[in-house]
Design an enzyme around this catalytic site. Structure first.
Site, PDB file in Angstrom:
ATOM      1  N   CYS A   9       0.860  -1.173   0.000  1.00  0.00           N
ATOM      2  CA  CYS A   9       0.000   0.000   0.000  1.00  0.00           C
ATOM      3  C   CYS A   9       0.900   1.227   0.000  1.00  0.00           C
ATOM      4  O   CYS A   9       2.090   1.146   0.296  1.00  0.00           O
ATOM      5  CB  CYS A   9      -0.849   0.058   1.260  1.00  0.00           C
ATOM      6  N   GLY A  35      -0.296   0.372  -5.060  1.00  0.00           N
ATOM      7  CA  GLY A  35      -1.610  -0.229  -4.867  1.00  0.00           C
ATOM      8  C   GLY A  35      -2.602   0.328  -5.860  1.00  0.00           C
ATOM      9  O   GLY A  35      -2.717   1.549  -5.996  1.00  0.00           O
ATOM     10  N   ASN A 111       0.077   0.980   5.929  1.00  0.00           N
ATOM     11  CA  ASN A 111       0.887   0.184   5.008  1.00  0.00           C
ATOM     12  C   ASN A 111       1.618  -0.871   5.839  1.00  0.00           C
ATOM     13  O   ASN A 111       2.371  -0.509   6.738  1.00  0.00           O
ATOM     14  CB  ASN A 111       1.885   1.098   4.287  1.00  0.00           C
ATOM     15  N   GLY A 112       1.362  -2.143   5.548  1.00  0.00           N
ATOM     16  CA  GLY A 112       2.005  -3.215   6.313  1.00  0.00           C
ATOM     17  C   GLY A 112       1.000  -4.289   6.634  1.00  0.00           C
ATOM     18  O   GLY A 112      -0.102  -4.312   6.081  1.00  0.00           O
ATOM     19  N   TYR A 251      12.238  -4.303  -6.043  1.00  0.00           N
ATOM     20  CA  TYR A 251      11.153  -4.154  -7.009  1.00  0.00           C
ATOM     21  C   TYR A 251      10.104  -3.104  -6.659  1.00  0.00           C
ATOM     22  O   TYR A 251       9.686  -2.333  -7.521  1.00  0.00           O
ATOM     23  CB  TYR A 251      10.460  -5.515  -7.185  1.00  0.00           C
TER      24      TYR A 251
END
Ligand code: SF4
Length: 479
Positions: A9, A35, A111-112, A251
Site C-alpha cells: 500500500c 496499490g 501500510n504493512g 522491485y
C-alpha cells in the site's frame, strides 16, 4: 498480469496546506504503483471541526475528480492507495478508515500487515466489538477507541503497544496529523516540507511531484505528531531489531525514490553490477525485462562492458482487462504487454535481466518470445536471490508451494524457463550492495528466517521445506 509479488500500500499525509486534499491526490498519484485496487483521502477540519472522507475502487484518477476533491476542504489530509494483503478487495476495506469515538474522529491509513491481528480481533469480538471490515488495520482503531488515555497520541501508543508486525501509519484527528513507523521499520515512511506545510509519504517520489523537500525518514519506532504548535517526535516503544524490507529496493519502490535513506536507482543498479561480478557470461547484448529489470540491467552492462539494448518494448497503455481473441494466440497475455525488437535480438546471445522470478510463468514466455525473435542463446540473470518463502509483513506472496524456487532446483527452473543458463544474485552479494544498513534488512522471503514470529495458522501457508529440493518440473506438475 506479470508474475510479480504485489506491492502493499502507499500512504500520504499533509498538514498546514490550503489545498491539502489536492496535494494528497497528487501524492497518491505518484504512489499509484504501490496499490491499484482502491484509493481514498480524508481531509479537514471543515465545518464543525469534522473530517470528511472519499474512497473508491480503482486508480486514483478514477476515484477522484474535481468535484470529489472540492468536497474535501481543510488544511490537513491523509490518503491511501491499497492492494489488499489482508482482507478482501472491496470498498468497505478501502482506506482511510474514518471512525468517531470517545477521542473524537480518527482517519487511519496503514501500510504493512499485523501478524497478531486475528488473535486481537477474536479477543475484541469476544468483548463485544463489531468489526466493519475484514482488514487487519481495523484492530488498531478498536484498541484506540477503547483506550482510557486522554490525548490521541497516548491512545495511539497504547493501541500500538498491543500489535505486532509491520505498520507505517498516517492518521488524522480533527486537529493533528500523526505518523508512525513500527519498531522494526519494515515499511518506509519519509518526512518532508512544502513551504510551511509538513508532508509524510511512503516514498519521496510523492514529495517530488508536489514540490516538497524530503527532510528525513521517520526512524523505526518513531511517532511524529504535527499540530498547530509544530512537529513533535516521540520514541515510545522499546527498540527492536531493524528489518527494513529489502524487496522495496529489489522491485516495489520507484527508482526515483529514496527509501530507507538510499537511492532506489543506485541500489538497484548496484545489484546489477554485483550480479555481473558473480555470473557474467559470454554474450552480445544485455536486455532488461521492462520496467522491472532496467536498473539492474544497466548495472550488469556497465560492469561487463556489454551493450545495453532495449530488446523488449512494453505497451504502457494496456488496461486491466482486454478482450482475448477466440482463436488462441500463443502467449497472448504477455504479447499484449511486451513485444520483442527483432533487429536487436536476431542472431544474438542475449543476457536477459529481471528483478525476480515468482512462479516462473511469465519469465518462460519472455524467454521463448526472445528465442522466437531469433536470439541464439538466452541467459537469464535475476537481481535478487531465489524467492523461497512467503511474506507475512504486508506483501502479497503466493503460497510457498507456488514459489518455483521453493520447490525446484536451479537446473529445474532453467529447464522450465527454456533458458541457456540461469543465475540469481547471492544473498551476500545483495547485502553488500545496500551500503549503510546491511545488517538492518528483512530478507525472510530469501531465507525463511522471520524477524517477527507469526501465528501457527498463518504458517500453514508455508508448509514446504525451505531448501531448493529435487522435484518434478513445473511442466510435469501442471499435468
Ligand atoms: S519477507 Fe521479503 S517482502 Fe516481506 S518484508 Fe521481508 S524482505 Fe520484504
Amino acid at each position: 498480469m506479470f508474475d510479480k509479488l504485489h506491492e502493499e500500500c502507499g500512504v500520504f499525509g499533509i498538514f498546514g496546506h490550503p489545498e491539502a486534499a489536492k496535494m494528497a491526490y497528487l501524492g497518491l498519484y505518484a504512489l499509484q504503483h504501490r496499490g491499484q485496487e482502491s484509493a481514498g483521502i480524508a481531509a479537514g477540519p471543515n465545518g464543525g471541526d469534522r473530517l470528511a472522507v472519499h474512497r473508491g475502487m480503482g486508480y486514483v484518477a478514477d476515484v477522484f475528480g474535481q468535484s470529489e476533491l472540492e468536497r474535501l476542504p481543510g488544511q490537513m489530509a491523509v490518503g491511501h492507495v491499497r492492494y489488499s494483503t489482508a482482507g478482501a478487495s472491496k470498498l468497505v476495506n478501502a482506506q482511510p478508515i474514518l471512525i468517531d469515538c470517545s477521542h473524537g474522529q480518527l482517519a487511519l491509513c496503514h501500510n504493512g500487515n499485523l501478524v497478531n491481528a486475528s488473535e486481537l480481533r477474536d479477543e475484541l469480538v469476544g468483548e463485544g466489538a463489531i468489526f466493519q471490515t475484514s482488514s487487519d488495520s481495523e484492530v488498531i482503531l478498536h484498541l484506540y477507541a477503547r483506550s482510557k488515555e486522554h490525548r490521541p497520541e497516548q491512545a495511539l501508543i497504547a493501541s500500538l503497544a498491543r500489535v505486532r508486525g509491520a505498520y507505517s501509519l498516517v492518521l488524522a484527528t480533527s486537529d493533528r496529523l500523526m505518523a508512525v513507523r513500527d519498531p522494526h521499520g519494515f515499511r518506509p515512511l519519509a518526512l518532508g516540507r512544502l513551504g510551511g506545510a509538513v508532508v509524510v509519504a511512503s516514498e519521496t517520489c510523492a514529495m517530488d511531484l508536489i514540490g516538497a523537500t524530503w527532510e528525513r525518514d521517520l526512524e523505526p519506532g518513531e511517532l511524529v505528531v504535527v499540530d498547530a504548535d509544530g512537529v513533535h517526535s516521540h520514541k515510545p516503544f522499546p527498540p527492536a531489531r531493524h528489518a527494513f524490507c529489502i524487496f522495496e529496493h529489489v522491485y516495489f519502490a520507484r527508482p526515483d525514490s529514496y527509501v530507507f535513506g538510499e537511492s532506489v536507482n543506485e541500489i538497484r543498479t548496484a545489484f546489477g553490477r554485483q550480479l555481473a561480478r558473480e555470473s557474467a557470461v559470454g554474450a552480445d547484448v544485455v536486455v532488461p525485462v521492462p520496467d522491472s529489470g532496467v536498473c539492474a540491467a544497466t548495472g550488469f552492462a556497465e560492469e561487463t562492458g556489454l551493450p545495453l539494448r532495449i530488446g523488449l518494448i512494453r505497451n504502457h497503455y494496456v488496461g486491466r482487462t482486454f478482450i482475448e481473441p477466440q482463436q488462441s494466440i500463443r502467449h497472448f497475455g504477455v504479447k499484449v504487454k511486451l513485444n520483442p525488437v527483432r533487429s536487436i535480438l536476431e542472431g544474438k546471445r542475449v543476457v536477459l535481466v529481471d528483478d525476480s522470478i515468482v512462479r516462473g510463468t511469465t519469465s518462460r514466455k519472455i524467454v521463448r518470445m526472445i528465442k522466437a525473435a531469433g536470439a541464439t542463446e538466452v541467459h537469464v540473470r535475476i537481481s535478487c536471490p531465489p524467492t523461497i518463502s512467503p511474506c507475512f509483513y504486508g506483501v502479497d506472496t503466493p503460497r510457498r508451494s507456488e514459489l518455483i524456487a521453493a520447490t525446484h532446483t536451479l537446473e529445474e527452473i532453467r529447464k522450465y524457463l527454456d533458458a541457456d543458463s540461469l543465475r540469481y544474485l547471492s544473498l551476500e552479494g545483495m547485502l553488500s550492495a545496500v551500503n549503510s544498513h546491511r545488517g538492518h534488512y528483512c530478507t525472510s522471503c530469501y531465507t525463511g528466517h522471520y524477524p517477527v514470529p507469526f501465528p501457527r495458522e498463518q504458517g500453514t501457508r508455508a508448509p514446504l521445506p525451505l531448501q531448493l529440493v529435487n522435484r518434478r518440473s513445473p511442466d510435469e506438475e501442471s499435468r
